[in-house]
Design a protein around this motif. Sequence first.
Motif, PDB file in Angstrom:
ATOM      1  N   LYS A 196       0.881  -1.178   0.000  1.00 49.22           N
ATOM      2  CA  LYS A 196       0.000   0.000   0.000  1.00 49.22           C
ATOM      3  C   LYS A 196       0.916   1.224   0.000  1.00 49.22           C
ATOM      4  O   LYS A 196       0.935   2.010   0.963  1.00 49.22           O
TER       5      LYS A 196
ATOM      6  N   GLU B 109       1.213   4.175  -1.269  1.00 49.63           N
ATOM      7  CA  GLU B 109       0.816   5.583  -1.130  1.00 49.63           C
ATOM      8  C   GLU B 109       0.564   5.982   0.324  1.00 49.63           C
ATOM      9  O   GLU B 109       0.407   7.161   0.617  1.00 49.63           O
TER      10      GLU B 109
ATOM     11  N   ASP C 192     -10.149  -3.629   0.688  1.00 57.05           N
ATOM     12  CA  ASP C 192      -9.443  -2.805  -0.297  1.00 57.05           C
ATOM     13  C   ASP C 192      -9.284  -3.605  -1.589  1.00 57.05           C
ATOM     14  O   ASP C 192      -8.364  -4.398  -1.746  1.00 57.05           O
ATOM     15  N   ARG C 193     -10.209  -3.385  -2.492  1.00 57.93           N
ATOM     16  CA  ARG C 193     -10.187  -4.145  -3.745  1.00 57.93           C
ATOM     17  C   ARG C 193      -9.020  -3.774  -4.637  1.00 57.93           C
ATOM     18  O   ARG C 193      -8.559  -4.586  -5.430  1.00 57.93           O
ATOM     19  N   GLN C 194      -8.570  -2.511  -4.523  1.00 59.45           N
ATOM     20  CA  GLN C 194      -7.466  -2.073  -5.381  1.00 59.45           C
ATOM     21  C   GLN C 194      -6.257  -2.982  -5.254  1.00 59.45           C
ATOM     22  O   GLN C 194      -5.497  -3.155  -6.192  1.00 59.45           O
ATOM     23  N   ILE C 195      -6.087  -3.542  -4.053  1.00 61.68           N
ATOM     24  CA  ILE C 195      -4.916  -4.388  -3.845  1.00 61.68           C
ATOM     25  C   ILE C 195      -5.312  -5.838  -3.550  1.00 61.68           C
ATOM     26  O   ILE C 195      -4.540  -6.601  -2.965  1.00 61.68           O
TER      27      ILE C 195
ATOM     28  N   GLU D 173     -10.307  -7.908  -0.326  1.00 59.21           N
ATOM     29  CA  GLU D 173     -11.675  -7.421  -0.197  1.00 59.21           C
ATOM     30  C   GLU D 173     -12.245  -7.688   1.198  1.00 59.21           C
ATOM     31  O   GLU D 173     -13.144  -6.991   1.660  1.00 59.21           O
TER      32      GLU D 173
ATOM     33  N   ARG E 212     -11.648   8.801   4.337  1.00 57.88           N
ATOM     34  CA  ARG E 212     -10.960   8.056   3.293  1.00 57.88           C
ATOM     35  C   ARG E 212      -9.585   8.667   3.174  1.00 57.88           C
ATOM     36  O   ARG E 212      -9.448   9.853   2.858  1.00 57.88           O
TER      37      ARG E 212
END
Lengths: 348, 348
Positions: free
Chosen positions: B120, B122, B169-172, B175, B234
Motif C-alpha cells: 500500500k 501511497e 481494499d479491492r485495489q490491492i 476485499e 478516506r
Amino acid sequence: MDKPILVVGGGPAGLAAAHSLASIGSRVALVEKEARLGGAPILSGYAKLVPSGEWAKDAIGGMVKRVEANDLISIHTSSRVEEFAGAPGDFTARLSSGSTVDAAAAILCTGFTHFDSVNKPEWGFGTFPDVVTTTQVEQMISSGRGIRCPSDGRRPQRVAILLCVGSRDRQIGREWCSKICCTVSCNIAMEIREELPDCHVYIYYMDIRTYGLYETKYYWRSQEEFKVKYIKARIAEVTSDGQKLIVKGEDTLVKRPITIPFDLVVHAIGMDPNVENPALARVFGVKLQEHGHIAKANAYCTLGETSREGVFVAGAATGPETIDDSIAQGNAAAMAAFAIGRKAPVAA
Amino acid sequence: MDKPILVVGGGPAGLAAAHSLASIGSRVALVEKEARLGGAPILSGYAKLVPSGEWAKDAIGGMVKRVEANDLISIHTSSRVEEFAGAPGDFTARLSSGSTVDAAAAILCTGFTHFDSVNKPEWGFGTFPDVVTTTQVEQMISSGRGIRCPSDGRRPQRVAILLCVGSRDRQIGREWCSKICCTVSCNIAMEIREELPDCHVYIYYMDIRTYGLYETKYYWRSQEEFKVKYIKARIAEVTSDGQKLIVKGEDTLVKRPITIPFDLVVHAIGMDPNVENPALARVFGVKLQEHGHIAKANAYCTLGETSREGVFVAGAATGPETIDDSIAQGNAAAMAAFAIGRKAPVAA
C-alpha cells in the motif's frame, strides 16, 4: 461408569456440546426449558442461516435429530435446573420435574433473549402493524408465506431495515453491539430482493459490521448483485401519514434531514442477556458480567470457565454470539468438562 | 494404542487442539515450521491481548508451556509436513526432517500472514521511517522500549492510526475485513495514551467494527476514559513536509478534505491468507476458498471439516479470526478428530 456431564440449554451450543461429549463416549444429561430442542434458530423459526445459507430447520434440525438419536444423551425438555450442589466431579442437579441428575461438570448453554422492540417505542413497533422485527421477517420466509405487510397482506414496494434496535443504545441500557444483526440484515435484504425483485430495500446503519469474510459474501454481494442500498443515518422516529410509514432522521454522511416513506419497516433487533441469567447465576453459583451475561473466567488455558470450578459456559450466554462460534464454544467447553470427568473419582 | 492426531501449527488454535486432545488421553504430533511454538502472538511479539488484557507472553506463553510439558504431545519444531497420505484413521505424514508420523486425523492450524504494508505504497510505509504497523507498535510496548518515532527516538506528540490497511481494499486484492484490527487499534490507542498522556491519538476509519462486547470495553472506553479521537475518513496518501508526516484524505462525515500533521502514523495491518496455503492445500489435498483461505466443509454437524475427510481446520487458517475463537475452534476440531480416532481400527 463415569458420571454424565450436565448440559443446560438445547440450542446450537448445547447441541454441539452434548453431541461431541457423546461422540467420545461420555454420557450427557441435556436439560431444556422449552418443550423442544433447537434453541432460537428452531423455536423462533429462523430462515436461511448466516453464513452457510442452509435452512435453520435442516442445519440445526439435523443437530437436534443427531442428539435425540444418541443413547448416551438423556434429554429433559420442559425442565429447569432448580438446585445445583456439590464439587467438580461430583455435582447433583435437581430438576423442576423432581428428578435428580448426577454430573461430573456442567455446561451452561443458556443463550440470549431477543430484544423486545416495544422498548424502543419511538421507532413504531407495537404502534404500526407494518413495523416488524428481523425475527418476524425470518418467520415470513421460513413459513413460505413470503414477505407481506401485516396490515393488509400486500407485497411491500419499499422496505427499510433499521440496524441497532436494542444495540449500541445507551438511552435504553443496551450499550453492547449484538455482533450478527448487520450480517443477518444483509442476508434478509437479499432474500427480500430475491422474492420481490421490484421492491426497494434500504438499510439504515451506524457502522456496517460485516466483519471478516462476511464483507464479501454479504455487504458487497447485497449491493452489487442485489442492489440493496445502504444509508449511514441516525433514525429519530417512525411515524405514519395514514398510507405509508415515514422514517425520519438524519443522513449522517450528507448531513441532512431525511423523511422517507416505506411500506414495511424492519427492526434489526439485538441480543439481550437471557432474562433468566440472574436466576441461573443464583442456582449455579456463577458470576454475571457488567451487562448481565454469564462471566467467563479464563480465555486461554481453559476456554469457557465460569467463576465456579466445574461449571462452564458457551455460546450467547456469554454475550452476543454467532451460531458457528456458539457451536465451537460448545465443543470447547465439552472438552474441558470431559477432562474434569476423567480426573474425578469414578462414581459408584 | 490409538494413533496420534497430527496438529499442524503451534499458534493459539494448534496449542488448544494439542492440549485438549492430550487432556482426554490422545497422543498428539504437533508440527511447527518455526523454531518456537506460540504462533503470531509470540513470534511477532504482541503486547496485551484483546479482550483479556493479559500479556501475550503470559497468556499464549502459558499455553506453550503446558503443551511442552505434556508427555502425550510430541513436538516437531522447524518442521513441515511434506507428504500426507492414507485414509481417516490411518494417515501417514512425512516431515521435512525425514521422520514419519502416523495419525488418525489431522488438524490444520496454520494461521495467517500479516499484510505487508509495502503493498500500500501511497500510505508511506517503507518510504518514511515513522510510518509503522500495529505489529511494530505491539513490539514497542511488549519490549518495554515504549512508543517512539523510529527516525530519531522521540516521543510522538501526535499519532494517527489508519484502519483497514490490507483490508476492505479491492485495489490491492484484499476485499475481506480482517475482523480484529479495529479492536486491536482501540487497544493500542489506549496503551499509547496511557504511556504518553500528552500525546493526541486519532483513529481514521471506514466503519468501526468493535462488535459484540468489544463495543463498551474498547470503543467507548477509548473515547471516554482515554480521549482517543475517531474520524470517519478516506485516506488518500501519507507524505511528509520534511518535519512531520502529513495525512491527506477526506473526512467523510463533514465532506471536507483533510491535511493533518503527525509524528507517527500506524498502519492497522490486516490478515492475509497464509502465503503457504497453496502448498498446504497440495500436501493435504484440501480445497481453498475464493480468497485463498482453507475452505470449511460443514458448519453445523462437524465444525472444522475440510474438503478431505479426516482433515480438519481451525483458527485463522479459515479466515481472519480472533485468538479466543481460534482457541475454541482448535478445541472443537480436536473433538471431531478424536472421534475419528476412536472409530478407527486400533493400530498395531
